[in-house]
Design an enzyme around this catalytic site. Structure first.
Site, short mmCIF file in Angstrom:
data_model
loop_
_atom_site.label_atom_id
_atom_site.label_comp_id
_atom_site.label_asym_id
_atom_site.label_seq_id
_atom_site.Cartn_x
_atom_site.Cartn_y
_atom_site.Cartn_z
N SER A 1 5.18 8.21 9.20
CA SER A 1 5.19 9.09 10.38
C SER A 1 4.88 8.30 11.65
O SER A 1 4.31 7.20 11.59
CB SER A 1 4.15 10.18 10.18
OG SER A 1 2.88 9.56 10.00
N ALA B 1 2.13 5.26 -0.79
CA ALA B 1 1.55 6.59 -0.52
C ALA B 1 0.69 7.02 -1.71
O ALA B 1 1.03 6.74 -2.87
CB ALA B 1 2.67 7.59 -0.27
N GLU C 1 9.76 16.71 14.33
CA GLU C 1 10.47 16.54 13.06
C GLU C 1 10.06 17.66 12.10
O GLU C 1 8.88 17.91 11.92
CB GLU C 1 10.09 15.18 12.46
CG GLU C 1 10.78 14.90 11.15
CD GLU C 1 10.39 13.52 10.58
OE1 GLU C 1 9.26 13.07 10.80
OE2 GLU C 1 11.25 12.92 9.92
N GLU D 1 9.30 1.77 10.84
CA GLU D 1 10.39 2.70 10.46
C GLU D 1 9.76 4.08 10.42
O GLU D 1 9.10 4.44 9.44
CB GLU D 1 10.91 2.35 9.05
CG GLU D 1 11.65 1.05 8.97
CD GLU D 1 13.03 1.11 9.59
OE1 GLU D 1 13.45 2.20 10.02
OE2 GLU D 1 13.68 0.06 9.63
N LYS E 1 0.90 -1.16 0.00
CA LYS E 1 0.00 0.00 0.00
C LYS E 1 0.94 1.21 0.00
O LYS E 1 1.52 1.57 1.02
CB LYS E 1 -0.91 0.00 1.25
CG LYS E 1 -1.89 1.17 1.29
CD LYS E 1 -1.33 2.31 2.10
CE LYS E 1 -2.19 3.55 2.08
NZ LYS E 1 -1.92 4.43 0.93
N CYS F 1 14.14 10.73 6.23
CA CYS F 1 13.95 10.41 7.65
C CYS F 1 15.26 10.58 8.41
O CYS F 1 15.27 11.06 9.53
CB CYS F 1 13.40 9.00 7.80
SG CYS F 1 14.37 7.77 6.96
P1 NAP Z 1 2.71 9.16 6.46
O1 NAP Z 1 1.74 10.23 6.29
O2 NAP Z 1 2.75 8.44 7.74
O3 NAP Z 1 2.43 8.11 5.25
C1 NAP Z 1 3.18 6.94 5.09
C2 NAP Z 1 2.27 5.86 4.55
O4 NAP Z 1 1.31 5.51 5.53
C3 NAP Z 1 1.47 6.26 3.32
O5 NAP Z 1 1.30 5.14 2.49
C4 NAP Z 1 0.14 6.70 3.92
O6 NAP Z 1 -0.92 6.60 3.01
C5 NAP Z 1 -0.01 5.70 5.03
N1 NAP Z 1 -0.80 6.13 6.18
C6 NAP Z 1 -0.79 7.35 6.78
N2 NAP Z 1 -1.60 7.34 7.86
C7 NAP Z 1 -2.11 6.08 7.93
C8 NAP Z 1 -3.01 5.44 8.82
N3 NAP Z 1 -3.54 6.09 9.87
N4 NAP Z 1 -3.34 4.16 8.59
C9 NAP Z 1 -2.82 3.50 7.55
N5 NAP Z 1 -1.96 4.03 6.68
C10 NAP Z 1 -1.60 5.32 6.87
O7 NAP Z 1 4.17 9.64 6.20
P2 NAP Z 1 4.71 10.49 4.96
O8 NAP Z 1 4.33 11.90 5.15
O9 NAP Z 1 4.32 9.84 3.70
O10 NAP Z 1 6.28 10.28 5.15
C11 NAP Z 1 7.03 11.08 5.97
C12 NAP Z 1 7.34 10.40 7.29
O11 NAP Z 1 7.94 9.13 7.08
C13 NAP Z 1 8.38 11.20 8.04
O12 NAP Z 1 8.06 11.21 9.40
C14 NAP Z 1 9.65 10.42 7.81
O13 NAP Z 1 10.66 10.66 8.74
C15 NAP Z 1 9.15 9.04 7.81
N6 NAP Z 1 10.10 8.14 7.12
C16 NAP Z 1 10.78 7.21 7.87
C17 NAP Z 1 11.71 6.39 7.27
C18 NAP Z 1 12.49 5.37 8.04
O14 NAP Z 1 13.12 4.52 7.42
N7 NAP Z 1 12.49 5.39 9.36
C19 NAP Z 1 11.95 6.51 5.90
C20 NAP Z 1 11.23 7.46 5.17
C21 NAP Z 1 10.29 8.26 5.81
P3 NAP Z 1 -1.50 7.90 2.23
O15 NAP Z 1 -0.42 8.43 1.38
O16 NAP Z 1 -2.62 7.32 1.46
O17 NAP Z 1 -1.91 8.86 3.31
#
Ligand code: NAP
Length: 455
Positions: A208, A157, A360, A229, A155, A263
């Site tokens: 996130s 983004a 962040e 992650e 799934k 990240c």
């Molecule tokens: P995000 O909003 O959490 O989205 C990530 C994924 O999760 C997307 O596929 C999103 O789908 C889905 N999602 C969001 N909320 C959800 C929920 N309540 N239930 C199920 N799925 C959900 O994060 P982002 O803005 O795309 O990415 C940025 C974040 O990722 C930052 O905090 C960054 O630091 C972190 N990150 C961490 C790593 C690591 O390896 N630790 C690597 C890269 C990024 P939709 O797009 O459909 O909303």
């Protein structure tokens, strides 16, 4: 009919609208993936490796097309997009070559005639992935999971559905049987039903901490294994003996690469008092000189953020920090014109409790913080809800290593920006998540570590 939209963040133009699949359609695809799992798990490592090498070749031969697609959908500068595809191919080849060794049975001496540990695949792994490295994040989960004998459903983004489809197609082009890797264009609110489905064995999320809390809670209710992650606010300690040119070059790259949306990006620079003013002056000059521009231009140092809403959210965080007493020494103004651009910015006079210190900032905004001495620098670095990456810059390797060992993070690098490398484990502690990707640790997350005893 529900859709997801890919919008070019450099222009604001809609690239394409993709029809979402319903929850039932997603569950059917997951059932097909489970069916395929029973075939796939029987294959030898050599058979799986042959396909994984073929996938690496598909990635290499379509590098330009995939890189252009990633740049169009999420705005990263084209040179970095090409590097991302190269890294995907590297990870595929790494696991093709090493999976059999990493998952080899381990004999254990006991009073049994024979006793050993064997690693068996778990089943269908659901991966919920972010847009910031749209190819790499998906491959980083898929290469080890599939080499271990699992099948995977993605799934991705919502804003990078073109990349998600291209990845699925790449697996098919490489010759993977249908169902081994499947893209599911579902809404994030449908993820709960997928986690609850009996055919899903485990879940991996990169995203996130908010998404992490939600997914981990549902998985917990269903007693399903997860790897998380999540976000980070990585601290880099700059000691008083550094080569300032080198340190500020790396700081600029660390904060601006991937348009500030990594990240493990350097987000908080904790600088020794003795060189604080000089560091800030040179860093400000270099951040100011870094060229923001159209991401397809080869000479753009950084491009737009991935979405307008994320840009506006970042700007609000900067504004909030200023209201709390932080001071902006560079940037902080939304440029006029099209696109989700945000300029390279620097915040100073920061303390714990302020937005930029505690949370962040996922964009091209650096926080520069003054530290009295080494111990104070470590204290400031560790004063964070996150613990993903971290770094120390110094000419004194022993001093650097000593501090690296004290930093609360999944990785601490001395004199180098944190990178993810298939040979080394990658992941975080605290609100940056748990579990590990890559290396032996990553491939062993989604297996049944099984004891065999022959009396
Ligand atoms: P995000 O909003 O959490 O989205 C990530 C994924 O999760 C997307 O596929 C999103 O789908 C889905 N999602 C969001 N909320 C959800 C929920 N309540 N239930 C199920 N799925 C959900 O994060 P982002 O803005 O795309 O990415 C940025 C974040 O990722 C930052 O905090 C960054 O630091 C972190 N990150 C961490 C790593 C690591 O390896 N630790 C690597 C890269 C990024 P939709 O797009 O459909 O909303």
């Amino acid at each position: 009919m529900a859709t997801s939209k890919s919008i070019n963040p450099a222009t604001g133009e809609t690239i394409k609208e993709y029809t979402r699949i319903s929850t039932n359609e997603a569950l059917e695809k997951i059932a097909a993936s489970k069916k395929e799992f029973h075939q796939w798990k029987q294959k030898t490592f050599e058979e799986r490796a042959k396909l994984m090498y073929a996938l690496a070749d598909v990635l290499d031969s379509n590098k330009e097309e995939y890189a252009q697609l990633a740049t169009r959908e999420m705005g990263k500068v084209i040179g970095q997009a090409r590097k991302e595809i190269e890294k995907c191919a590297w990870v595929c080849r790494y696991y093709a070559e090493h999976a059999a060794t990493l998952l080899a049975d381990e004999d254990v001496k006991t009073e049994a005639t024979k006793s050993y540990v064997t690693f068996q695949p778990s089943g269908v792994v659901l991966a919920v992935m972010p847009w910031n490295f749209p190819f790499y994040q998906a491959i980083r989960f898929a290469a080890p999971s599939l080499m271990a004998g699992n099948t995977g459903v993605l799934k991705h983004a919502s804003n990078v559905q073109g990349c998600a489809l291209a990845i699925e197609e790449a697996f098919l082009k490489a010759g993977f049987p249908k169902g081994v890797f499947t893209n599911l264009n579902v809404d994030s609110k449908d993820v709960k039903k997928l986690i609850e489905d009996k055919n899903i064995a485990a879940i991996t999320l990169t995203g996130s901490d908010a998404a992490g809390r939600s997914i981990a809670a549902i998985a917990g209710q269903n007693l399903k294994k997860t790897v998380m992650e999540l976000g980070g606010s990585d601290a880099y300690i700059i000691l008083d003996d550094v080569d300032l040119e080198k340190a500020t070059d790396l700081a600029t790259l660390g904060r601006l690469q991937n348009n500030g949306q990594t990240c493990i990006a350097a987000k908080r620079f904790i600088v020794h008092d003795a060189i604080y003013d000089d560091f800030l002056a040179l860093f400000t000059t270099k951040m100011k000189a870094a060229k923001m521009g159209e991401p397809t231009n080869e000479d753009s140092y950084y491009g737009p953020m991935a979405r307008l809403d994320l840009r506006d959210e970042l700007h609000e965080q900067v504004q909030k920090t200023i209201q709390q007493g932080g001071r902006l020494v560079l940037g902080g103004t939304i440029p006029e014109g099209k696109g989700a651009y945000y300029p390279a910015s620097i915040l100073v006079d920061l303390k714990p409790g302020m937005e930029a210190f505690d949370n962040e900032l996922f964009g091209p905004v650096a926080s520069v913080i003054r530290a009295k001495d080494d111990a104070h620098a470590v204290e400031l670095a560790n004063n964070s809800q996150f613990g993903l990456g971290s770094g120390v810059f110094t000419k004194d390797i022993q001093r650097g290593e000593k501090l690296a060992l004290q930093l609360e993070a999944g990785s601490s690098f001395v004199n180098k920006l944190v990178v993810s490398d298939p040979r080394l484990p990658f992941g975080g502690i605290k609100n940056s998540g748990y579990g590990r990707e890559l290396a032996a640790y990553g491939i062993r997350e989604f297996v049944n570590t099984k004891t065999i005893w022959i009396d």
